[in-house]
Design a protein around this motif. Structure first.
Motif, PDB file in Angstrom:
ATOM      1  N   TYR A   1      32.653  39.698  35.123  1.00  0.00           N
ATOM      2  CA  TYR A   1      31.894  38.508  34.729  1.00  0.00           C
ATOM      3  C   TYR A   1      30.479  38.619  35.264  1.00  0.00           C
ATOM      4  CZ  TYR A   1      36.494  36.545  33.815  1.00  0.00           C
ATOM      5  OH  TYR A   1      37.752  36.332  33.326  1.00  0.00           O
ATOM      6  N   LEU A   2      29.538  38.118  34.471  1.00  0.00           N
ATOM      7  CA  LEU A   2      28.183  37.921  34.963  1.00  0.00           C
ATOM      8  C   LEU A   2      28.055  36.435  35.237  1.00  0.00           C
ATOM      9  CD1 LEU A   2      26.192  40.234  32.563  1.00  0.00           C
ATOM     10  CD2 LEU A   2      26.566  40.545  35.021  1.00  0.00           C
ATOM     11  N   ALA A   3      27.743  36.099  36.475  1.00  0.00           N
ATOM     12  CA  ALA A   3      27.674  34.691  36.862  1.00  0.00           C
ATOM     13  C   ALA A   3      26.265  34.366  37.320  1.00  0.00           C
ATOM     14  CB  ALA A   3      28.678  34.409  37.976  1.00  0.00           C
ATOM     15  N   GLU A   4      25.631  33.481  36.571  1.00  0.00           N
ATOM     16  CA  GLU A   4      24.348  32.952  37.040  1.00  0.00           C
ATOM     17  C   GLU A   4      24.702  31.736  37.871  1.00  0.00           C
ATOM     18  OE1 GLU A   4      21.598  32.330  33.798  1.00  0.00           O
ATOM     19  OE2 GLU A   4      20.535  30.863  35.039  1.00  0.00           O
TER      20      GLU A   4
ATOM     21  N   PRO B   1      22.687  33.358  46.650  1.00  0.00           N
ATOM     22  CA  PRO B   1      23.684  33.590  47.703  1.00  0.00           C
ATOM     23  C   PRO B   1      23.177  34.579  48.757  1.00  0.00           C
ATOM     24  CG  PRO B   1      24.675  33.771  45.519  1.00  0.00           C
ATOM     25  CD  PRO B   1      23.198  33.679  45.313  1.00  0.00           C
ATOM     26  N   SER B   2      23.446  34.273  50.012  1.00  0.00           N
ATOM     27  CA  SER B   2      23.052  35.170  51.105  1.00  0.00           C
ATOM     28  C   SER B   2      23.985  36.375  51.114  1.00  0.00           C
ATOM     29  CB  SER B   2      23.192  34.423  52.436  1.00  0.00           C
ATOM     30  OG  SER B   2      24.572  34.142  52.642  1.00  0.00           O
ATOM     31  N   PRO B   3      23.579  37.444  51.801  1.00  0.00           N
ATOM     32  CA  PRO B   3      24.480  38.604  51.919  1.00  0.00           C
ATOM     33  C   PRO B   3      25.853  38.216  52.469  1.00  0.00           C
ATOM     34  CG  PRO B   3      22.288  39.184  52.671  1.00  0.00           C
ATOM     35  CD  PRO B   3      22.255  37.707  52.394  1.00  0.00           C
ATOM     36  N   SER B   4      25.907  37.270  53.405  1.00  0.00           N
ATOM     37  CA  SER B   4      27.226  36.936  53.958  1.00  0.00           C
ATOM     38  C   SER B   4      28.064  36.149  52.945  1.00  0.00           C
ATOM     39  CB  SER B   4      27.098  36.169  55.288  1.00  0.00           C
ATOM     40  OG  SER B   4      26.543  34.905  55.057  1.00  0.00           O
ATOM     41  N   ALA B   5      27.408  35.372  52.082  1.00  0.00           N
ATOM     42  CA  ALA B   5      28.157  34.670  51.038  1.00  0.00           C
ATOM     43  C   ALA B   5      28.729  35.679  50.033  1.00  0.00           C
ATOM     44  CB  ALA B   5      27.251  33.665  50.331  1.00  0.00           C
ATOM     45  N   VAL B   6      27.919  36.690  49.707  1.00  0.00           N
ATOM     46  CA  VAL B   6      28.388  37.731  48.775  1.00  0.00           C
ATOM     47  C   VAL B   6      29.551  38.491  49.407  1.00  0.00           C
ATOM     48  CG1 VAL B   6      27.736  39.877  47.603  1.00  0.00           C
ATOM     49  CG2 VAL B   6      26.157  37.929  47.615  1.00  0.00           C
ATOM     50  N   ARG B   7      29.423  38.751  50.720  1.00  0.00           N
ATOM     51  CA  ARG B   7      30.503  39.452  51.421  1.00  0.00           C
ATOM     52  C   ARG B   7      31.795  38.635  51.372  1.00  0.00           C
ATOM     53  NH1 ARG B   7      29.038  39.565  56.741  1.00  0.00           N
ATOM     54  NH2 ARG B   7      27.053  40.416  56.037  1.00  0.00           N
TER      55      ARG B   7
ATOM     56  N   ALA C   1      20.479  40.266  40.164  1.00  0.00           N
ATOM     57  CA  ALA C   1      19.142  39.696  40.356  1.00  0.00           C
ATOM     58  C   ALA C   1      19.354  38.504  41.277  1.00  0.00           C
ATOM     59  CB  ALA C   1      18.567  39.268  39.009  1.00  0.00           C
ATOM     60  N   PRO C   2      18.282  37.958  41.866  1.00  0.00           N
ATOM     61  CA  PRO C   2      18.508  36.777  42.709  1.00  0.00           C
ATOM     62  C   PRO C   2      19.223  35.694  41.891  1.00  0.00           C
ATOM     63  CG  PRO C   2      16.268  37.594  42.948  1.00  0.00           C
ATOM     64  CD  PRO C   2      16.884  38.383  41.833  1.00  0.00           C
ATOM     65  N   GLY C   3      20.385  35.247  42.370  1.00  0.00           N
ATOM     66  CA  GLY C   3      21.113  34.202  41.663  1.00  0.00           C
ATOM     67  C   GLY C   3      21.965  34.677  40.502  1.00  0.00           C
ATOM     68  N   VAL C   4      22.059  35.991  40.313  1.00  0.00           N
ATOM     69  CA  VAL C   4      22.926  36.517  39.244  1.00  0.00           C
ATOM     70  C   VAL C   4      23.877  37.554  39.849  1.00  0.00           C
ATOM     71  CG1 VAL C   4      23.070  37.643  36.995  1.00  0.00           C
ATOM     72  CG2 VAL C   4      21.112  36.180  37.528  1.00  0.00           C
ATOM     73  N   LEU C   5      25.167  37.261  39.744  1.00  0.00           N
ATOM     74  CA  LEU C   5      26.173  38.139  40.349  1.00  0.00           C
ATOM     75  C   LEU C   5      27.014  38.800  39.264  1.00  0.00           C
ATOM     76  CD1 LEU C   5      27.496  35.663  43.093  1.00  0.00           C
ATOM     77  CD2 LEU C   5      25.741  37.439  43.359  1.00  0.00           C
ATOM     78  N   ARG C   6      27.421  40.034  39.543  1.00  0.00           N
ATOM     79  CA  ARG C   6      28.395  40.719  38.695  1.00  0.00           C
ATOM     80  C   ARG C   6      29.703  40.714  39.487  1.00  0.00           C
ATOM     81  NH1 ARG C   6      27.153  44.500  34.999  1.00  0.00           N
ATOM     82  NH2 ARG C   6      25.117  44.858  35.924  1.00  0.00           N
ATOM     83  N   ILE C   7      30.705  40.030  38.974  1.00  0.00           N
ATOM     84  CA  ILE C   7      31.945  39.837  39.736  1.00  0.00           C
ATOM     85  C   ILE C   7      33.102  40.431  38.952  1.00  0.00           C
ATOM     86  CG2 ILE C   7      33.523  38.118  40.729  1.00  0.00           C
ATOM     87  CD1 ILE C   7      31.167  36.222  40.988  1.00  0.00           C
TER      88      ILE C   7
ATOM     89  N   ARG D   1      34.443  30.354  38.755  1.00  0.00           N
ATOM     90  CA  ARG D   1      33.700  29.116  39.052  1.00  0.00           C
ATOM     91  C   ARG D   1      34.097  28.579  40.431  1.00  0.00           C
ATOM     92  NH1 ARG D   1      31.207  27.275  34.326  1.00  0.00           N
ATOM     93  NH2 ARG D   1      31.990  28.409  32.520  1.00  0.00           N
ATOM     94  N   ARG D   2      35.388  28.593  40.711  1.00  0.00           N
ATOM     95  CA  ARG D   2      35.844  28.051  42.008  1.00  0.00           C
ATOM     96  C   ARG D   2      35.396  28.944  43.167  1.00  0.00           C
ATOM     97  NH1 ARG D   2      41.639  27.188  42.489  1.00  0.00           N
ATOM     98  NH2 ARG D   2      42.026  28.709  40.859  1.00  0.00           N
ATOM     99  N   MET D   3      35.386  30.265  42.943  1.00  0.00           N
ATOM    100  CA  MET D   3      34.929  31.171  44.010  1.00  0.00           C
ATOM    101  C   MET D   3      33.463  30.907  44.346  1.00  0.00           C
ATOM    102  SD  MET D   3      36.780  34.692  42.704  1.00  0.00           S
ATOM    103  CE  MET D   3      35.935  35.830  43.795  1.00  0.00           C
ATOM    104  N   CYS D   4      32.657  30.768  43.291  1.00  0.00           N
ATOM    105  CA  CYS D   4      31.211  30.562  43.522  1.00  0.00           C
ATOM    106  C   CYS D   4      30.964  29.186  44.135  1.00  0.00           C
ATOM    107  CB  CYS D   4      30.444  30.734  42.215  1.00  0.00           C
ATOM    108  SG  CYS D   4      30.499  32.434  41.612  1.00  0.00           S
ATOM    109  N   GLU D   5      31.725  28.215  43.689  1.00  0.00           N
ATOM    110  CA  GLU D   5      31.579  26.884  44.269  1.00  0.00           C
ATOM    111  C   GLU D   5      31.919  26.906  45.759  1.00  0.00           C
ATOM    112  OE1 GLU D   5      32.650  24.049  41.171  1.00  0.00           O
ATOM    113  OE2 GLU D   5      33.712  22.993  42.797  1.00  0.00           O
ATOM    114  N   ALA D   6      32.949  27.696  46.101  1.00  0.00           N
ATOM    115  CA  ALA D   6      33.398  27.749  47.494  1.00  0.00           C
ATOM    116  C   ALA D   6      32.332  28.336  48.424  1.00  0.00           C
ATOM    117  CB  ALA D   6      34.696  28.559  47.589  1.00  0.00           C
ATOM    118  N   ILE D   7      31.457  29.191  47.895  1.00  0.00           N
ATOM    119  CA  ILE D   7      30.390  29.723  48.762  1.00  0.00           C
ATOM    120  C   ILE D   7      29.126  28.869  48.650  1.00  0.00           C
ATOM    121  CG2 ILE D   7      31.224  32.122  48.788  1.00  0.00           C
ATOM    122  CD1 ILE D   7      28.853  32.670  46.724  1.00  0.00           C
ATOM    123  N   GLY D   8      29.231  27.753  47.957  1.00  0.00           N
ATOM    124  CA  GLY D   8      28.101  26.817  47.894  1.00  0.00           C
ATOM    125  C   GLY D   8      27.099  27.122  46.797  1.00  0.00           C
ATOM    126  N   HIS D   9      27.489  27.957  45.825  1.00  0.00           N
ATOM    127  CA  HIS D   9      26.570  28.304  44.738  1.00  0.00           C
ATOM    128  C   HIS D   9      27.286  28.141  43.396  1.00  0.00           C
ATOM    129  CE1 HIS D   9      23.437  29.869  47.402  1.00  0.00           C
ATOM    130  NE2 HIS D   9      24.448  30.308  48.143  1.00  0.00           N
TER     131      HIS D   9
END
Ligand code: URA
Length: 245
Positions: free
Chosen positions: A126-129, A134-140, A162-168, A179-187
């Motif tokens: 998934y590509l998630a905008e 997210p900080s490095p620790s949030a990505v971790r 890119a800043p604010g765009v994750l490949r998950i 959606r729930r994973m990203c919400e859980a890290i505050g983004h």
């Protein structure tokens, strides 16, 4: 399996296998091997046996606002309205109404069950905008697994595009998982696109459009699901439609 494919009696098949004349998805067949009769590439003396007739496999690029259910009481458009009405097909797994991207529709129940069962673990990208960066620790944290209300997620492959765009990349497919994973890290997710199912991607397929999967693509997906089965992720009893030979 080979006898069901019309090759001969079970004994004849066993003899062919023992003589090393049969391959399944490119590898020598072994006695007792479980094979998806509709989609595996089986050859005898190098000659392929056919894929079962009457089965269709569509790759759809689902747009936002289209629901994955076959009928919607609220009258919203469904993915079935994007493809031919005959033969009747159903979706393999689902995408949220607000999620875009690749979805497989088929009338092959066995393959659908195999690909959509979470424990078979076909990987999806998934590509998630997301909101914010997210900080490095949030990505971790996403990579290592997040505790959601229905339990911890398995480790995921996560890249920052890119800043604010994750490949998950995940293999579980729980309800609204990304959606729930990203919400859980505050983004929280702002836009979500499924870009790949297993090895299957298609950047030229426009939203709302569909195309047939090639026989090779169907076989690739089935092979990938079987590989994930080899990794030990398999529900008791296995899915219907899978047979010994
Ligand atoms: N994860 C989500 O949150 N939504 C989808 O549609 C697919 C995966």
């Amino acid at each position: 399996m080979l006898s069901r494919a019309g090759l001969g009696s079970r004994r004849v098949c066993d003899d062919l296998i023992a003589a090393g004349r049969v391959t399944v998805n490119g590898a020598p067949a072994v006695l007792g091997q479980r094979v998806h009769t509709a989609t595996a590439l089986v050859t005898v003396d190098g000659v392929p046996l056919g894929v079962a007739p009457g089965l269709v496999y569509y790759l759809v690029n689902k747009p936002v606002g289209v629901v994955t259910t076959s009928a919607d009481p609220q009258g919203r458009p469904t993915v079935l309205s994007l493809v031919p009405s005959e033969p009747r097909v159903f979706s393999v797994g689902r995408l949220d109404m607000d999620t875009e991207g690749l979805l497989i529709l088929t009338n092959d129940g066995a393959l659908a069950q195999l690909l959509s069962h979470p424990s078979f673990g076909v990987r999806k990208e998934y590509l998630a905008e997301v909101d914010g960066t997210p900080s490095p620790s949030a990505v971790r944290a996403l990579r290592e697994g997040i505790v959601l209300d229905d339990g911890p997620t398995a480790p995921a492959t996560v890249g920052v595009v890119a800043p604010g765009v994750l490949r998950i990349e995940i293999h579980e497919g729980r309800n609204r998982q990304v959606r729930r994973m990203c919400e859980a890290i505050g983004h929280p997710v702002v836009r979500l696109v499924r870009a790949r199912i297993g090895t299957l991607a298609d950047r030229s397929l426009k939203p709302g459009h569909w195309r047939d999967l090639s026989t090779d693509e169907v076989r690739m997906l089935a092979t990938e699901a079987v590989r994930s089965e080899d990794r030990g992720a398999r529900p008791p009893g296995g899915p219907e439609g899978w047979t010994g030979h």
